[in-house]
Motif scaffolding. Structure first.
Motif, PDB file in Angstrom:
ATOM      1  N   VAL A  14       0.884  -1.166   0.000  1.00  0.00           N
ATOM      2  CA  VAL A  14       0.000   0.000   0.000  1.00  0.00           C
ATOM      3  C   VAL A  14       0.920   1.213   0.000  1.00  0.00           C
ATOM      4  CG1 VAL A  14      -1.770   1.286   1.234  1.00  0.00           C
ATOM      5  CG2 VAL A  14      -1.805  -1.232   1.261  1.00  0.00           C
ATOM      6  N   GLU A  16       2.536   4.829   0.235  1.00  0.00           N
ATOM      7  CA  GLU A  16       2.383   6.036   1.041  1.00  0.00           C
ATOM      8  C   GLU A  16       3.554   6.964   0.740  1.00  0.00           C
ATOM      9  OE1 GLU A  16       2.430   4.683   5.038  1.00  0.00           O
ATOM     10  OE2 GLU A  16       0.418   3.796   4.977  1.00  0.00           O
ATOM     11  N   TYR A  60      -4.353  -9.887  -5.371  1.00  0.00           N
ATOM     12  CA  TYR A  60      -4.722  -9.308  -4.081  1.00  0.00           C
ATOM     13  C   TYR A  60      -5.193 -10.386  -3.112  1.00  0.00           C
ATOM     14  CZ  TYR A  60      -6.681  -5.986  -0.725  1.00  0.00           C
ATOM     15  OH  TYR A  60      -6.956  -5.272   0.413  1.00  0.00           O
ATOM     16  N   MET A  64      -3.106 -10.862   0.243  1.00  0.00           N
ATOM     17  CA  MET A  64      -3.619  -9.960   1.268  1.00  0.00           C
ATOM     18  C   MET A  64      -3.501 -10.591   2.645  1.00  0.00           C
ATOM     19  SD  MET A  64      -7.718 -10.431   0.626  1.00  0.00           S
ATOM     20  CE  MET A  64      -8.567 -11.945   1.077  1.00  0.00           C
ATOM     21  N   LYS A 127     -11.616  -4.622   6.021  1.00  0.00           N
ATOM     22  CA  LYS A 127     -10.374  -3.941   5.673  1.00  0.00           C
ATOM     23  C   LYS A 127      -9.848  -4.407   4.324  1.00  0.00           C
ATOM     24  CE  LYS A 127      -8.759  -2.955  10.388  1.00  0.00           C
ATOM     25  NZ  LYS A 127      -7.721  -3.267  11.419  1.00  0.00           N
ATOM     26  N   ASN A 128      -9.907  -5.707   4.083  1.00  0.00           N
ATOM     27  CA  ASN A 128      -9.440  -6.230   2.798  1.00  0.00           C
ATOM     28  C   ASN A 128     -10.296  -5.733   1.638  1.00  0.00           C
ATOM     29  OD1 ASN A 128      -7.304  -7.680   3.882  1.00  0.00           O
ATOM     30  ND2 ASN A 128      -8.483  -9.560   4.115  1.00  0.00           N
ATOM     31  N   GLY A 131      -9.548  -2.145   1.077  1.00  0.00           N
ATOM     32  CA  GLY A 131      -8.205  -2.004   0.544  1.00  0.00           C
ATOM     33  C   GLY A 131      -8.134  -2.221  -0.951  1.00  0.00           C
ATOM     34  N   PHE A 132      -9.004  -3.058  -1.488  1.00  0.00           N
ATOM     35  CA  PHE A 132      -8.977  -3.319  -2.933  1.00  0.00           C
ATOM     36  C   PHE A 132      -9.995  -2.483  -3.702  1.00  0.00           C
ATOM     37  CE2 PHE A 132      -9.883  -5.800  -6.810  1.00  0.00           C
ATOM     38  CZ  PHE A 132      -8.593  -5.889  -7.321  1.00  0.00           C
ATOM     39  N   GLU A 135     -13.256   2.853  -0.103  1.00  0.00           N
ATOM     40  CA  GLU A 135     -14.207   3.079   0.984  1.00  0.00           C
ATOM     41  C   GLU A 135     -15.650   3.132   0.497  1.00  0.00           C
ATOM     42  OE1 GLU A 135     -15.018   3.186   4.855  1.00  0.00           O
ATOM     43  OE2 GLU A 135     -12.923   3.416   4.216  1.00  0.00           O
TER      44      GLU A 135
END
Length: 276
Positions: A14, A16, A60, A64, A127-128, A131-132, A135
């Motif tokens: 991920v 950042e 993924y 993951m 969350k998984n 994450g893909f 939101e």
């Protein structure tokens, strides 16, 4: 982002700003990846070369973080076809696990109501999924901490019921009440005894068109003239059982006229006087 090295090892990141990926091959800076095209090479501080791609759904799922064992891609594709998952489908799912099946159905456009008895699994799945898919996907993903072995709540009918549970037969009566007529029931069961017992229970209901399949996945080694099956294959993982909900037979408002049965005719013939 997915990094692959010259030995086909895969690393899911991920990105950042200011972040770093640390491995035995040194450090790779996230800033070297952000905003750049897929397919390029980047180098670590020790000179290791990585190819960079956005992860596919398969990448993924296999890389993951997980709380429970995931359903593997070789089964996810057939499950999507067996359950006929598409845009706008209202799906009830139970046995959320790490969210592999959830994100597969959500990406196909389904809306999911999920039951999961373990809160840690439900949180990991959400969350998984985010994450893909981002939101915004949570508008179509509603997970509850509760058991599907109890009645399913809701004021409207679901189009599909999809299960990854140890005893899916316990859900059959609830699924029959929660599905629309013609809706599809699909269960993922590791053991053939589970699949057999599920079929026995389905046969006592208005579910019809039951079938159970197993998916085996064998790769091939192709290098010049050397062509052969891989020595290893992804064989058994689970049995997939599918059924469709029929409706109760229609009962006529008025009884049909009586007809003479073969038994009545035989009795009458036996009691008629004979002449000699």
């Amino acid at each position: 982002m997915l990094l692959t090295d010259n030995r086909s090892r895969r690393h899911l990141l991920v990105l950042e700003e200011g972040g770093e990926f640390h491995s035995h091959a040194g450090i790779t800076k996230h800033d070297d990846l952000i905003g750049r095209d897929e397919g390029l090479y980047v180098h670590s501080t020790k000179g290791q070369r990585f190819r960079v791609f956005r992860p596919s759904l398969e990448d993924y799922i296999l890389n993951m973080k997980r709380g429970a064992q995931v359903i593997y891609p070789k089964d996810l594709g057939p499950m999507m076809m067996l359950a006929d998952i598409g845009p706008g489908m209202e799906v009830f799912e139970s046995g959320i696990g790490s969210g592999a099946l959830s994100m597969t159905m959500l990406r196909a456009g389904a809306k999911i109501t999920g039951y999961e008895i373990r809160e840690d699994f439900a949180n990991r799945a959400k969350k998984n999924v985010v994450g893909f898919l981002g939101e915004q996907i949570m508008d179509r993903y509603d997970v509850h901490i509760r058991s599907a072995y109890e009645p399913i709540d809701g004021d409207s009918f679901f189009d599909r019921v999809v299960l990854d549970l140890p005893e899916p037969w316990q859900v059959v009566p609830h699924a029959a009440n929660a599905l629309r007529p013609g809706g599809i029931f699909l269960a993922y069961t590791p053991s053939i005894t589970q699949a057999a017992h599920l079929q026995e229970v389905l046969n006592t209901t208005f579910f019809t068109e039951q079938k159970t399949i197993e998916v085996l996945n064998r790769g091939w080694h192709i290098e010049g003239q050397a062509v052969r099956p891989d020595h290893r294959m992804v064989a058994h993982t689970a049995f997939l059982t599918r059924a469709r909900l029929g409706v109760a037979p229609v009962v006529d408002a008025e009884p049909a006229p009586a007809t003479e049965s073969f038994a009545d005719t035989a009795t009458d013939a036996a009691t008629e006087p004979t002449t000699g």
